[in-house]
Design an enzyme around this catalytic site. Structure first.
Site, PDB file in Angstrom:
ATOM      1  N   ILE A 316      -1.603  -3.332 -11.225  1.00  0.00           N
ATOM      2  CA  ILE A 316      -2.303  -2.515 -10.382  1.00  0.00           C
ATOM      3  C   ILE A 316      -2.608  -3.175  -9.316  1.00  0.00           C
ATOM      4  CG2 ILE A 316      -4.101  -0.809 -10.312  1.00  0.00           C
ATOM      5  CD1 ILE A 316      -4.331  -0.424 -13.018  1.00  0.00           C
ATOM      6  N   PRO A 317      -1.936  -3.028  -8.296  1.00  0.00           N
ATOM      7  CA  PRO A 317      -1.778  -3.938  -7.146  1.00  0.00           C
ATOM      8  C   PRO A 317      -2.918  -3.711  -6.081  1.00  0.00           C
ATOM      9  CG  PRO A 317      -0.219  -2.428  -6.797  1.00  0.00           C
ATOM     10  CD  PRO A 317      -0.662  -2.048  -8.235  1.00  0.00           C
ATOM     11  N   CYS A 318      -4.209  -3.904  -6.361  1.00  0.00           N
ATOM     12  CA  CYS A 318      -5.296  -3.799  -5.486  1.00  0.00           C
ATOM     13  C   CYS A 318      -4.984  -4.743  -4.257  1.00  0.00           C
ATOM     14  CB  CYS A 318      -6.459  -4.093  -6.284  1.00  0.00           C
ATOM     15  SG  CYS A 318      -6.622  -5.439  -7.129  1.00  0.00           S
ATOM     16  N   HIS A 319      -4.535  -5.773  -4.548  1.00  0.00           N
ATOM     17  CA  HIS A 319      -4.143  -6.713  -3.509  1.00  0.00           C
ATOM     18  C   HIS A 319      -3.304  -6.238  -2.255  1.00  0.00           C
ATOM     19  CE1 HIS A 319      -0.685  -7.353  -6.077  1.00  0.00           C
ATOM     20  NE2 HIS A 319       0.077  -7.716  -4.952  1.00  0.00           N
ATOM     21  N   ARG A 320      -2.831  -5.303  -2.598  1.00  0.00           N
ATOM     22  CA  ARG A 320      -1.913  -4.707  -1.478  1.00  0.00           C
ATOM     23  C   ARG A 320      -2.790  -3.662  -0.591  1.00  0.00           C
ATOM     24  NH1 ARG A 320       3.159  -2.856  -5.450  1.00  0.00           N
ATOM     25  NH2 ARG A 320       3.633  -5.091  -6.132  1.00  0.00           N
TER      26      ARG A 320
END
Length: 350
Positions: A316-320
């Site tokens: 779940i790419p919260c870094h994006r």
């Protein structure tokens, strides 16, 4: 930097040929032994499937690997600073000893100077290095089905209380409360950006976080409460699936994760997480763009809170998600990891 390393095949070829041009620029962690080496190491070469390549010593150590005793990858730092050499030798002589600043002083070294030197060379202090090594040994003992007392001794803790406190800081609960045949199992996974802890049941992934994230104990406690205490240390089939998918991700082969997820959050929070998974690898979005996407344009702050509540990093790419002005904003795994992940993912842009 990780993203500047050549591809795995090139690095493995350099390892086989003991290519000196990579000395100090790349290292190999051998998963079958838990050792990391220079590419020029004279030891017998590991199989390619057992190799993980890193750009620096701190990355190797954060991923849980121990320094090789044949090629001495810590040697350059030790040669550059006599204090580092003294303490590394002391740590080798007493691997299970519980080091303190008083011990450092007894070696006629200044703790504050040592602290700065170790942080500069290794990205961690000497005391952090010693504690990480001890806890890793204890964790491995529990993961192999060993008793808590055996894990305590393997971790070098004379006091059961001290071991419980150190362990609970990492996993959110004392080792004696780990359930036998638990529904959820926690295991360590090594990655080029540091050790991660993954919690799965027999089918799905419930948590994936970097082991040094401050919120990790609280997140694990939530899982303990949700599972009514049925959390243990061990490995289940989804851990193997996840490890392969992470390897494909970090080696640039695939940004797709197929492992089933068990997401614990409100309906709104899960909606935000679904929107995050729609961001292509290599792209970024702002919190306001996510709010617009889910039809809640005034809920930017709520989107940010949901982003921060994510317990399944990378997948779940919260870094994006970045600030509206294009700046990097808070990331539980550290802004340096966020920057590296964004740079790594540029290779997936088509």
């Amino acid at each position: 930097m990780l993203f500047a390393l050549p591809d795995t095949q090139t690095l493995y070829k350099a390892l086989l040929e003991r290519d000196q041009s990579y000395d100090g620029r790349a290292y190999v962690g051998v998963t079958s032994t838990g050792i990391f080496c220079r590419l020029t190491c004279p030891a017998r070469k590991p199989k390619p499937e057992n190799c993980r390549f890193f750009a620096s010593v701190p990355e190797c150590m954060s991923a849980g690997f121990r320094a090789c005793l044949k090629c001495h990858p810590l040697g350059p730092a030790a040669e550059a600073d006599p204090a580092i050499a003294t303490l590394l030798n002391a740590l080798k002589d007493k691997p299970g000893y519980r080091w303190s600043e008083q011990d450092v002083e007894r070696l006629n070294l200044d703790p504050s100077t040592v602290r700065r030197s170790f942080k500069r060379h290794f990205g961690m202090t000497f005391l952090e290095m010693a504690r990480l090594e001890r806890l890793r040994q204890g964790f491995e003992t529990l993961g192999d089905g060993g008793r808590v007392i055996d894990a305590q001794q393997d971790a070098g803790f004379e006091s059961p209380t001290a071991f419980r406190v150190a362990f609970s800081r990492l996993l959110g609960q004392v080792p004696g409360r780990l359930a036998d045949n638990a529904l959820l199992q926690a295991d360590w996974l090594t990655t080029p950006l540091g050790t991660m802890i993954a919690v799965t049941d027999n089918k799905s992934l419930h948590l994936l976080e970097f082991a040094d994230r401050k919120a990790l104990p609280a997140e694990l406690k939530k899982l303990v409460d949700l599972s009514k205490g049925s959390v243990g240390v061990g490995r289940l089939p989804p851990h193997d699936v996840l490890e392969k998918e992470l390897d494909a991700y970090f080696t640039g082969k695939s940004s797709d994760f197929k492992i089933p997820l068990a997401c614990h959050g409100s309906e709104f929070t899960r909606t935000v997480w679904d929107a995050l998974r729609e961001i292509p690898a290599g792209a970024v979005r702002s919190y306001s763009q996510i709010a617009e996407q889910i039809g809640r344009p005034t809920a930017t702050r709520a989107v940010a809170r949901a982003n921060g509540a994510n317990q399944i990093a990378l997948i779940i790419p919260c870094h994006r998600v970045i600030g509206a002005d294009g700046s990097l904003t808070g990331y539980g795994g550290g802004l340096w990891r966020k920057q590296k992940l964004i740079e790594i993912e540029r290779q997936f842009l088509t």
